[in-house]
Design a protein around this motif. Structure first.
Motif, PDB file in Angstrom:
ATOM      1  N   TYR A 269       0.834  -1.204   0.000  1.00 37.98           N
ATOM      2  CA  TYR A 269       0.000   0.000   0.000  1.00 37.98           C
ATOM      3  C   TYR A 269       0.871   1.258   0.000  1.00 37.98           C
ATOM      4  CZ  TYR A 269      -3.565   3.375   1.412  1.00 37.98           C
ATOM      5  OH  TYR A 269      -4.405   4.470   1.471  1.00 37.98           O
ATOM      6  N   TYR A 272       2.030   1.765  -3.445  1.00 36.09           N
ATOM      7  CA  TYR A 272       0.920   2.295  -4.262  1.00 36.09           C
ATOM      8  C   TYR A 272       0.739   3.793  -4.016  1.00 36.09           C
ATOM      9  CZ  TYR A 272      -3.952   3.279  -5.475  1.00 36.09           C
ATOM     10  OH  TYR A 272      -5.097   3.846  -5.974  1.00 36.09           O
ATOM     11  N   LYS A 273       0.769   4.200  -2.744  1.00 33.55           N
ATOM     12  CA  LYS A 273       0.588   5.619  -2.410  1.00 33.55           C
ATOM     13  C   LYS A 273       1.763   6.455  -2.904  1.00 33.55           C
ATOM     14  CE  LYS A 273      -2.096   7.254   0.231  1.00 33.55           C
ATOM     15  NZ  LYS A 273      -3.358   8.011   0.025  1.00 33.55           N
ATOM     16  N   LYS A 275       3.433   6.165  -5.554  1.00 31.36           N
ATOM     17  CA  LYS A 275       3.316   6.445  -6.988  1.00 31.36           C
ATOM     18  C   LYS A 275       2.404   7.634  -7.275  1.00 31.36           C
ATOM     19  CE  LYS A 275       4.305   1.764  -8.653  1.00 31.36           C
ATOM     20  NZ  LYS A 275       5.549   2.156  -9.340  1.00 31.36           N
ATOM     21  N   LYS A 276       1.610   8.027  -6.283  1.00 27.65           N
ATOM     22  CA  LYS A 276       0.648   9.103  -6.478  1.00 27.65           C
ATOM     23  C   LYS A 276       1.157  10.453  -5.978  1.00 27.65           C
ATOM     24  CE  LYS A 276      -3.428   6.166  -6.556  1.00 27.65           C
ATOM     25  NZ  LYS A 276      -3.707   6.461  -7.973  1.00 27.65           N
ATOM     26  N   ILE A 277       2.385  10.494  -5.448  1.00 25.76           N
ATOM     27  CA  ILE A 277       2.960  11.754  -4.998  1.00 25.76           C
ATOM     28  C   ILE A 277       4.333  11.945  -5.642  1.00 25.76           C
ATOM     29  CG2 ILE A 277       1.743  11.672  -2.775  1.00 25.76           C
ATOM     30  CD1 ILE A 277       4.350  10.744  -1.488  1.00 25.76           C
ATOM     31  N   ASN A 278       4.787  13.191  -5.634  1.00 26.41           N
ATOM     32  CA  ASN A 278       6.120  13.473  -6.158  1.00 26.41           C
ATOM     33  C   ASN A 278       7.156  12.990  -5.160  1.00 26.41           C
ATOM     34  OD1 ASN A 278       5.221  14.736  -8.530  1.00 26.41           O
ATOM     35  ND2 ASN A 278       4.879  16.675  -7.433  1.00 26.41           N
ATOM     36  N   THR A 279       8.038  12.126  -5.605  1.00 30.99           N
ATOM     37  CA  THR A 279       9.071  11.587  -4.726  1.00 30.99           C
ATOM     38  C   THR A 279      10.452  11.829  -5.316  1.00 30.99           C
ATOM     39  OG1 THR A 279       8.787   9.424  -5.809  1.00 30.99           O
ATOM     40  CG2 THR A 279       7.622   9.771  -3.726  1.00 30.99           C
ATOM     41  N   LYS A 284      12.166   7.019  -3.791  1.00 24.92           N
ATOM     42  CA  LYS A 284      11.762   5.913  -4.663  1.00 24.92           C
ATOM     43  C   LYS A 284      12.591   4.665  -4.377  1.00 24.92           C
ATOM     44  CE  LYS A 284      10.075   8.646  -8.579  1.00 24.92           C
ATOM     45  NZ  LYS A 284      10.338   9.052  -9.981  1.00 24.92           N
TER      46      LYS A 284
END
Length: 337
Positions: A269, A272-273, A275-279, A284
């Protein structure tokens, strides 16, 4: 980072040594060698027996305690030497780690290479190291009274303190390697903290499994017994019921098994999360390491159980748990302010 390079190397060296100590400690446990040295001598105990007389004296001392009297009464002195080696090596590495932490710390203190913040953290680190040494003695003591095994509670405390000491040392090193950090993503940071808590809990129950030899029963997967989860009459052995999950072999294995699913789920999870924010690149990498290691650890756990804990697989399972905690520490640090 340049001005702190020597301190960083010192802290990371400590992490590597603790890793080696945990590895040897796992071998010591799985070879049932932990009670072979029945006395504790901080200085003179550094040198193992060097001649036949000293070996005989050590063996005679071992004969006075429950493990020999109830389990290993058939041992020859050569058998004794084989288990003595692992416990002696484990204690030797522990003493060496103490020297590696204390002497450089004193040097850095005199040379004023530690600022106030880092100094406080290093003092905590030294305290954790000393406490770890105490827990090792306290654990062994529990197996020298009336039963030929150590308390699984004390074993778990000894193991998790080693893991936490290494993780904290790694965190302090990361503070020096990455002095500048971006503002934390608070929601993501909280999620990582929950995952860290669950991982530490899972490691503790893994120690319970090891301490109770609970990995040698219910050697099926995905169910604990063929065709069913587990028979109720086997599962509920003690009252109150909660004792089955901290002292019963079946209950302890049950918690360790199904908590593993939760740890895997929360790390997936997290991925998954993420991938939805700028990292950042480091963030990463941290998340990718977490995913790779938790999947590997899950597979190793299943194989260790199904194959009834062969030595090499049990050790590998423990090593990957250590690496997984390191990856969690790194990832949390990268997402922290």
């Amino acid at each position: 980072m340049k001005e702190n390079k020597s301190v960083i190397y010192w802290l990371l060296t400590g992490c590597i040594l603790i890793f080696i100590m945990v590895l040897v400690g796992g071998i010591t446990r799985l070879t049932h060698s932990g009670l072979s040295i029945s006395n504790y001598k901080l200085i003179s105990g550094t040198i193992p027996p060097l001649n036949s007389q000293e070996w005989q004296e050590a063996f005679d001392l071992y004969k006075q305690y429950p493990e020999y009297q109830k389990l290993n009464y058939h041992f020859t002195i050569d058998d004794f030497k084989s288990i003595f080696f692992w416990e002696w090596l484990h204690r030797f590495i522990g003493r060496f780690i103490g020297i590696v932490f204390i002497i450089p710390f004193s040097f850095f203190l005199i040379k004023k290479k530690l600022n106030k913040t880092t100094l406080k953290k290093c003092i905590i680190l030294l305290g954790l190291g000393a406490f770890q040494g105490f827990l090792g003695w306290y654990m062994v003591k529990s197996g020298l009274i009336d039963r030929p095994d150590v308390s699984h509670y004390r074993l778990a405390a000894h193991l998790i303190t080693a893991f936490i000491t290494c993780a904290y040392s790694f965190w302090v090193a990361l503070d020096l390697i990455f002095p500048e950090r971006k503002p934390a993503v608070l929601e993501f940071k909280k999620l990582l903290r929950v995952a860290l808590f669950l991982l530490i809990t899972q490691i503790i129950w893994g120690a319970f499994v090891a301490g109770l030899d609970a990995g040698f029963i219910h050697n099926h997967w995905p169910l604990m017994s063929e065709g069913k989860l587990i028979h109720k009459t086997v599962f509920i052995e003690q009252t109150p019921v909660i004792k089955n999950f901290i002292e019963g072999k079946s209950g302890v294995q049950f918690i360790h098994r199904y908590l593993a699913y939760i740890v895997v789920a929360i790390i997936l999870y997290i991925a998954y999360k993420a991938k939805k924010i700028n990292t950042t690149a480091m963030q990463k990498k941290g998340v990718n390491f977490l995913v790779g290691l938790v999947v590997l650890q899950f597979i190793l756990g299943v194989l260790t159980l199904v194959l009834a804990v062969p030595l090499w697989l049990g050790i590998t399972h423990q090593i990957v748990a250590f690496l997984l905690l390191g990856a969690m520490t790194f990832t949390l640090h990268r997402f922290s302010k």
